[in-house]
Design a protein around this motif. Structure first.
Motif, short mmCIF file in Angstrom:
data_model
loop_
_atom_site.label_atom_id
_atom_site.label_comp_id
_atom_site.label_asym_id
_atom_site.label_seq_id
_atom_site.Cartn_x
_atom_site.Cartn_y
_atom_site.Cartn_z
N SER A 272 0.83 -1.20 0.00
CA SER A 272 0.00 0.00 0.00
C SER A 272 0.86 1.25 0.00
O SER A 272 2.08 1.20 0.22
CB SER A 272 -0.91 0.02 1.24
N ALA A 273 0.22 2.41 -0.21
CA ALA A 273 0.93 3.69 -0.18
C ALA A 273 1.54 3.95 1.18
O ALA A 273 2.55 4.65 1.30
CB ALA A 273 -0.02 4.81 -0.56
N GLY A 274 0.93 3.40 2.24
CA GLY A 274 1.43 3.59 3.59
C GLY A 274 2.50 2.59 4.01
O GLY A 274 2.98 2.62 5.13
N GLY A 275 2.86 1.68 3.11
CA GLY A 275 3.93 0.72 3.40
C GLY A 275 3.47 -0.60 3.97
O GLY A 275 4.29 -1.43 4.36
N ALA A 276 2.15 -0.85 3.99
CA ALA A 276 1.64 -2.12 4.50
C ALA A 276 1.44 -3.09 3.34
O ALA A 276 1.08 -2.69 2.23
CB ALA A 276 0.32 -1.90 5.23
N TYR A 277 1.66 -4.38 3.60
CA TYR A 277 1.51 -5.39 2.56
C TYR A 277 0.13 -6.02 2.63
O TYR A 277 -0.42 -6.25 3.70
CB TYR A 277 2.60 -6.46 2.71
N ARG A 278 -0.42 -6.32 1.44
CA ARG A 278 -1.75 -6.93 1.33
C ARG A 278 -1.67 -8.19 0.46
O ARG A 278 -0.97 -8.21 -0.56
CB ARG A 278 -2.74 -5.98 0.64
N PHE A 279 -2.41 -9.19 0.88
CA PHE A 279 -2.60 -10.36 0.01
C PHE A 279 -3.72 -10.06 -0.98
O PHE A 279 -4.74 -9.46 -0.61
CB PHE A 279 -2.98 -11.60 0.83
N VAL A 280 -3.53 -10.49 -2.21
CA VAL A 280 -4.57 -10.40 -3.24
C VAL A 280 -5.22 -11.77 -3.35
O VAL A 280 -4.53 -12.76 -3.64
CB VAL A 280 -4.00 -9.98 -4.61
N LEU A 281 -6.51 -11.84 -3.08
CA LEU A 281 -7.21 -13.12 -3.14
C LEU A 281 -7.60 -13.46 -4.57
O LEU A 281 -7.62 -12.60 -5.45
CB LEU A 281 -8.45 -13.08 -2.25
N ASP A 282 -7.95 -14.72 -4.77
CA ASP A 282 -8.30 -15.14 -6.13
C ASP A 282 -9.61 -14.53 -6.62
O ASP A 282 -9.91 -14.56 -7.81
CB ASP A 282 -8.37 -16.67 -6.23
N ASN A 283 -10.38 -13.92 -5.72
CA ASN A 283 -11.61 -13.24 -6.14
C ASN A 283 -11.39 -11.74 -6.36
O ASN A 283 -12.34 -11.00 -6.57
CB ASN A 283 -12.73 -13.47 -5.11
N GLY A 284 -10.13 -11.30 -6.23
CA GLY A 284 -9.81 -9.89 -6.45
C GLY A 284 -9.82 -9.04 -5.20
O GLY A 284 -9.41 -7.88 -5.24
N ASN A 285 -10.27 -9.58 -4.07
CA ASN A 285 -10.25 -8.84 -2.81
C ASN A 285 -8.82 -8.67 -2.29
O ASN A 285 -7.95 -9.49 -2.56
CB ASN A 285 -11.05 -9.58 -1.74
N PHE A 286 -8.63 -7.59 -1.51
CA PHE A 286 -7.37 -7.37 -0.81
C PHE A 286 -7.61 -7.57 0.68
O PHE A 286 -8.61 -7.07 1.22
CB PHE A 286 -6.85 -5.95 -1.04
N ILE A 287 -6.71 -8.30 1.35
CA ILE A 287 -6.76 -8.42 2.80
C ILE A 287 -5.36 -8.18 3.36
O ILE A 287 -4.37 -8.23 2.62
CB ILE A 287 -7.29 -9.80 3.27
N THR A 288 -5.27 -7.94 4.65
CA THR A 288 -3.97 -7.68 5.25
C THR A 288 -3.04 -8.90 5.15
O THR A 288 -3.50 -10.05 5.21
CB THR A 288 -4.12 -7.28 6.73
#
Length: 297
Positions: A272-288
């Motif tokens: 993210s712009a704030g430096g946090a990493y996100r997992f991208v799910l197979d449905n297109g959602n982002f989670i921490t």
């Protein structure tokens, strides 16, 4: 006494600054810690920067009232080399409100902010101390999903003593008491609302650092433990309930949430712009991708 090469260089440098009209005392006096909002009007950050070690800038009051100077002040501080954090004045009356205010605050914050502050200093109508603690916990929990920057609790000493916040959930404490040094543990002490600072017309809140190591760490920040890459298995498991978002910066929630111990398929990781990493799910959602909330299989 004969001056060595280093001494001659220092004197030459000082002479050069004087010749350019730059006051050498300004560098030594940059020790003030201030917090500001739209109520300080148009700040001359070129002047204020010469005496300011750190600034804390308001972003919003509750979720609906946005500080009109939040971007001007953030950009001014950044341009003139003043490290700054940003704060939100709490008006939540439920867990949902606290979570919403956290997301609104983060989405309105400046990417150059070094840390974030929850200003929780008054009871809204009908809110008990126990409820206030619960809502503050909801706020900090939501913010942990959004950023890896340090999270600080601000409050007045009387209010904090009454509510008995769970301060261990935060990375630091900032306490206001205009009559005496706080008896509560505090890293930063707001001791006056009537300070005067060059570049600001009128009064400004003044603060004193009580724990320099702690406050310096706010500026330096810390790395929350995130997964930086997707697992080879393509799967993760939730350790706690997590929320899904449409974008990497968590500005738009999808309405989807994933319960504890749920196995999810991931296609990648984004930052993210704030430096946090996100997992991208197979449905297109982002989670921490925070290891507190998810684990790789």
């Amino acid at each position: 006494m004969r001056k060595g090469k280093l001494g001659r260089l220092i004197i030459a440098g000082i002479s050069g600054l004087i010749a350019l009209g730059i006051s050498t005392s300004a560098f030594a006096s940059a020790n003030k810690v201030i917090d500001v909002s739209q109520y300080q009007g148009n700040i001359n950050w070129a002047k204020t920067a010469k005496v300011t070690k750190m600034a804390i800038i308001r972003v919003q009051h509750g979720g609906e009232t946005i500080d009109t100077k939040r971007n001007v002040n953030a950009n001014g501080a950044a341009k003139h080399g003043v490290p700054f954090g940003q704060y939100t004045f709490a008006e939540f009356t439920s867990v949902k409100d606290a979570q919403t205010e956290a997301r609104q605050f983060y989405s309105r914050s400046n990417s150059k902010a070094k840390f974030f502050v929850l200003d929780d200093e008054k009871h809204m109508s009908g809110v008990s101390s126990a409820a206030e603690r619960k809502y503050a916990t909801a706020w900090v929990t939501e913010m942990r999903k959004l950023t890896n920057k340090k999270l600080i609790l601000y409050s007045g000493e009387w209010f904090a003593s009454t509510v008995k916040f769970e301060t261990s959930q935060f990375d630091g404490t900032w306490i206001a008491n205009y009559s005496a040094k706080p008896k509560l543990k505090a890293d930063l002490w707001q001791y006056s609302a009537t300070g005067r600072v060059s570049g600001i017309s009128g009064n400004v809140d003044m603060n004193k650092i009580l724990d320099s190591s702690a406050v310096n760490s706010w500026i330096k920040g810390k790395a929350t433990k995130y997964y930086h890459t997707a697992p080879a298995s393509g799967q993760i498991k939730t350790l706690k309930k997590v929320r899904g978002y449409d974008d990497v910066n968590f500005k738009t929630k999808t309405g989807a949430s994933y319960g504890k111990h749920k196995t999810l398929n991931v296609t990648g990781v984004q930052k993210s712009a704030g430096g946090a990493y996100r997992f991208v799910l197979d449905n297109g959602n982002f989670i921490t991708a925070n290891k507190t909330y998810v684990v790789t299989d």
